[in-house]
Design a protein around this motif. Structure first.
Motif, mmCIF file in Angstrom:
data_model
loop_
_atom_site.group_PDB
_atom_site.id
_atom_site.type_symbol
_atom_site.label_atom_id
_atom_site.label_comp_id
_atom_site.label_asym_id
_atom_site.label_seq_id
_atom_site.Cartn_x
_atom_site.Cartn_y
_atom_site.Cartn_z
ATOM 1 N N HIS A 1 12.753 -30.706 -77.841
ATOM 2 C CA HIS A 1 12.965 -31.387 -79.116
ATOM 3 C C HIS A 1 13.640 -32.745 -78.944
ATOM 4 O O HIS A 1 13.319 -33.706 -79.645
ATOM 5 C CB HIS A 1 13.790 -30.504 -80.055
ATOM 6 C CG HIS A 1 13.037 -29.310 -80.544
ATOM 7 N ND1 HIS A 1 13.558 -28.418 -81.463
ATOM 8 C CD2 HIS A 1 11.789 -28.848 -80.251
ATOM 9 C CE1 HIS A 1 12.670 -27.464 -81.701
ATOM 10 N NE2 HIS A 1 11.590 -27.710 -80.978
ATOM 11 N N SER A 2 14.597 -32.836 -78.032
ATOM 12 C CA SER A 2 15.343 -34.087 -77.867
ATOM 13 C C SER A 2 14.525 -35.163 -77.163
ATOM 14 O O SER A 2 14.910 -36.332 -77.162
ATOM 15 C CB SER A 2 16.626 -33.828 -77.075
ATOM 16 O OG SER A 2 16.337 -33.285 -75.799
ATOM 17 N N PHE A 3 13.383 -34.795 -76.573
ATOM 18 C CA PHE A 3 12.561 -35.766 -75.848
ATOM 19 C C PHE A 3 11.366 -36.241 -76.666
ATOM 20 O O PHE A 3 10.637 -37.125 -76.218
ATOM 21 C CB PHE A 3 12.040 -35.154 -74.535
ATOM 22 C CG PHE A 3 13.126 -34.765 -73.582
ATOM 23 C CD1 PHE A 3 13.713 -35.702 -72.761
ATOM 24 C CD2 PHE A 3 13.576 -33.459 -73.519
ATOM 25 C CE1 PHE A 3 14.717 -35.353 -71.880
ATOM 26 C CE2 PHE A 3 14.574 -33.088 -72.644
ATOM 27 C CZ PHE A 3 15.154 -34.044 -71.819
ATOM 28 N N ILE A 4 11.140 -35.656 -77.815
ATOM 29 C CA ILE A 4 9.970 -35.993 -78.631
ATOM 30 C C ILE A 4 10.394 -36.944 -79.738
ATOM 31 O O ILE A 4 11.125 -36.571 -80.650
ATOM 32 C CB ILE A 4 9.320 -34.722 -79.220
ATOM 33 C CG1 ILE A 4 8.800 -33.839 -78.080
ATOM 34 C CG2 ILE A 4 8.201 -35.084 -80.178
ATOM 35 C CD1 ILE A 4 8.230 -32.523 -78.540
ATOM 36 N N HIS A 5 9.960 -38.189 -79.629
ATOM 37 C CA HIS A 5 10.282 -39.199 -80.634
ATOM 38 C C HIS A 5 9.019 -39.978 -80.977
ATOM 39 O O HIS A 5 8.827 -41.106 -80.528
ATOM 40 C CB HIS A 5 11.366 -40.153 -80.119
ATOM 41 C CG HIS A 5 12.609 -39.472 -79.672
ATOM 42 N ND1 HIS A 5 13.513 -38.908 -80.558
ATOM 43 C CD2 HIS A 5 13.110 -39.240 -78.434
ATOM 44 C CE1 HIS A 5 14.514 -38.379 -79.881
ATOM 45 N NE2 HIS A 5 14.296 -38.553 -78.596
ATOM 46 N N PRO A 6 8.125 -39.390 -81.755
ATOM 47 C CA PRO A 6 6.870 -40.082 -82.069
ATOM 48 C C PRO A 6 7.075 -41.172 -83.103
ATOM 49 O O PRO A 6 8.079 -41.216 -83.812
ATOM 50 C CB PRO A 6 5.996 -38.950 -82.626
ATOM 51 C CG PRO A 6 6.991 -38.035 -83.265
ATOM 52 C CD PRO A 6 8.228 -38.091 -82.403
ATOM 53 N N SER A 7 6.101 -42.066 -83.206
ATOM 54 C CA SER A 7 6.140 -43.131 -84.192
ATOM 55 C C SER A 7 4.744 -43.284 -84.787
ATOM 56 O O SER A 7 3.864 -43.892 -84.187
ATOM 57 C CB SER A 7 6.592 -44.443 -83.555
ATOM 58 O OG SER A 7 6.590 -45.486 -84.496
ATOM 59 N N LEU A 8 4.553 -42.724 -85.953
ATOM 60 C CA LEU A 8 3.254 -42.810 -86.614
ATOM 61 C C LEU A 8 3.079 -44.187 -87.244
ATOM 62 O O LEU A 8 4.023 -44.731 -87.827
ATOM 63 C CB LEU A 8 3.136 -41.744 -87.707
ATOM 64 C CG LEU A 8 2.790 -40.320 -87.255
ATOM 65 C CD1 LEU A 8 2.877 -39.378 -88.425
ATOM 66 C CD2 LEU A 8 1.408 -40.267 -86.645
#
Length: 226
Positions: A158-165
């Motif tokens: 969770h702490s490594f997932i930083h998406p940008s739509l």
């Protein structure tokens, strides 16, 4: 020893695959290992495929002889777009639950938001969501099953997932305008003409009229007794 291994490789090995090559970055003998592999390739003539994470790039960029042997395919996180949607559509066609579900734009956006475009994470989410759905008897691949897989199986990521739509400017602007009520000043502008106090003072001097009445007629005025 290298000569013997080279003869064995030449007769029985088509391609040598070295996985987790990034581990050489943290080893004192990393260069020795790569040197030994290079000598083996040169003597045997076989092909080699080194597979690793982006951490290995730092190691192979240290020297020319290492850098020229690290050329090849590079798979990185995908951007949100047509290619990612096509991948999810094809992947979701492999459903093993009893109730087959059609892939929707909402599910594709959810997959990107919870994978940051990492293909391995997308595959794990769809696989584990179906496994969980089969075990609990729901037999359906939907956002509920995907979210359960994300919370239970991928909590460490969770702490490594930083998406940008990518945001749709027109819809974002319209929604923002719709959500903000008209201000009080905007209502006053429609009720009173746009005129400055200096213009009103000049008009009062020319017409010899009461400045207070002019102010009241052209802008909100509140009289306070002192």
């Amino acid at each position: 020893m290298i000569g013997t291994v080279s003869q064995v490789s030449l007769n029985h090995i088509g391609v040598l695959i070295v996985d987790e090559i990034q581990n050489v970055c943290f080893s004192k003998n990393g260069r020795n290992l790569v040197g030994m592999l290079t000598q083996l390739i040169n003597n045997s003539g076989i092909s080699i495929c080194m597979v690793g994470t982006p951490e290995s790039e730092v190691f192979f960029e240290q020297a020319m002889q290492l850098a020229r042997r690290s050329l090849g395919l590079r798979y990185e996180m995908m951007e949100y777009g047509e290619e990612f949607r096509n991948f999810c559509t094809v992947l979701c066609s492999y459903q093993y639950v009893k109730k087959g579900a059609m892939i929707t734009d909402g599910i594709i956006k959810w997959l990107y938001e919870h994978s940051a475009g990492n293909i391995s994470v997308v595959v794990t989410l769809i696989h584990d969501a179906q496994e969980i759905s089969i075990l609990n008897g729901r037999e359906l691949l939907d956002v509920t099953a995907l979210n359960e897989a994300y919370q239970k199986r991928l909590s460490m990521l969770h702490s490594f997932i930083h998406p940008s739509l990518p945001k749709e400017k027109s819809s974002a602007k319209s929604s923002k305008e719709a959500s903000v009520p008209p201000s009080k000043d905007a209502n006053l502008e429609s009720e009173y003409p746009r005129i400055s106090i200096s213009e009103l003072v000049e008009k009062s001097n020319l017409d010899k009229s009461d400045i207070v009445q002019l102010l009241k007629a052209n802008m909100p005025i509140e009289e306070v007794s002192v």
